[in-house]
Design a protein around this motif. Sequence first.
Motif, PDB file in Angstrom:
ATOM      1  N   ARG A 157     -19.071  -2.775  38.996  1.00 36.42           N
ATOM      2  CA  ARG A 157     -17.799  -3.171  38.229  1.00 36.42           C
ATOM      3  C   ARG A 157     -17.665  -4.212  36.472  1.00 36.42           C
ATOM      4  NH1 ARG A 157     -14.464  -4.976  43.613  1.00 36.42           N
ATOM      5  NH2 ARG A 157     -14.436  -3.199  44.761  1.00 36.42           N
TER       6      ARG A 157
ATOM      7  N   LYS B 147     -12.317  -5.974  39.315  1.00 45.39           N
ATOM      8  CA  LYS B 147     -11.187  -5.108  40.566  1.00 45.39           C
ATOM      9  C   LYS B 147     -10.003  -5.361  40.087  1.00 45.39           C
ATOM     10  CE  LYS B 147      -9.979  -2.419  44.369  1.00 45.39           C
ATOM     11  NZ  LYS B 147     -10.770  -2.561  45.784  1.00 45.39           N
TER      12      LYS B 147
ATOM     13  N   LEU C 225     -10.394  -4.408  36.325  1.00 46.52           N
ATOM     14  CA  LEU C 225     -10.063  -2.798  35.878  1.00 46.52           C
ATOM     15  C   LEU C 225      -8.980  -1.938  36.575  1.00 46.52           C
ATOM     16  CD1 LEU C 225     -14.297  -2.079  38.196  1.00 46.52           C
ATOM     17  CD2 LEU C 225     -13.061  -1.504  35.431  1.00 46.52           C
TER      18      LEU C 225
END
Length: 411
Positions: free
Chosen positions: A73, A267, A270
């Motif tokens: 990530r 997360k 993103l």
Amino acid sequence: MIFDTEINEIIKEEFKRQNENLEMIASENFTFPEVMMATGSILTNKYAEGYPSKRYYGGCEIVDKAEVLAIERCKKLFNCNYANVQPHSGSQANQGAYAALLNPGDIILGMDLSAGGHLTHGSKVNASGKVYTSYSYGVDENGYLNYDEIEKIALEVKPKLIVCGASAYARIIDFERFRKIADKVGAFLLADIAHIAGLVVANLHPSPFPHAHIVTSTTHKTLRGPRGGIIMTNDEELAKKINSAIFPNLQGGPLMHIIAAKAVGFKYNLDESWKTYANQVIKNCKVLADELLKEGFKLVSGGTDNHLLLMDFSNCEFSGKDAQIALEKAGITANKNSVPNEKRSPFITSGLRLGTAALSARGMKEEEMKVIAQTISLVLKNLNNDEIIKKAKETTLKLSENFPLYKDLKC
């Protein structure tokens, strides 16, 4: 049943303080409940010296998944080829980068602390200024980086490493120009984007890639993740050196609960909604700066392009420390900060650093920034008037009540 009532009470007190005060320290933010859950998870029990699939302890097959996820990530977020998510802090991330690139005594060139740099960029009281031979660059009379002057210094001192990035610089950093300077003197370029990382990943500030050889950052501040650090590069050989520099050179077992929390934070970063948040941070800071200028205050560089601004009280009777104390009484948490050409002690200072990342996380927008700027002005123009400061506290309390923190979180 609560085992430790004393600590539980302290946590409740801090929860109340964060809820009732306006957090404007530029290096702080309010992370997500899911990040805090991962931070306090059972993963805290696992020792995992080494790296995924190359551990020195058994039973790491599950925590390996968390670290791999965090790495992937992070790489996607910053559009880079390699990432180390183990540094316990931004300072240790910088230490790791130095260890990967330098030998003790090598010359480094970083931003002076009083001009907006960081302790780990070569300050003489920090390991970076003790282990390595450090020189510094500052800002011009207008508070901006002068790249021609930086190049001149680099040609004189011939550093092996140039460090760019700051902890109290309100303007855009030209990473491409820094790389040209580094190439001209044969130096590595390290970009420490701890403060602006959340803006970089939202494409609201130029990325240090592909210009920097190594990029370091914290995962809190504008990224809103857990407290911790990361190191990134596009160079495979440097990636190997970075890994060795962090473990076994600097750290032992990584904090697997924090690494999992970093993955959760990434997360969020993103997600499509991230750019909306980051954009609001910048808009809020610009309004705050404009309103403070209207109130007659001086700002270093005359404004801001990012999440922070630096008020300059060099010509005022009161200091940064005086301002910090008075604002604290009024429910506004900020930090005193040195300004370029600082004349006062680092414990007193002539500046005050303000940031909008945490206020934006609470949902505050431009109109609230106007109220906050007026409240700050009222306090600073009446430092010794307890009645006025008391009224200012009522304003900040009302704002806090309108934008509650962690509404559904039980403490």
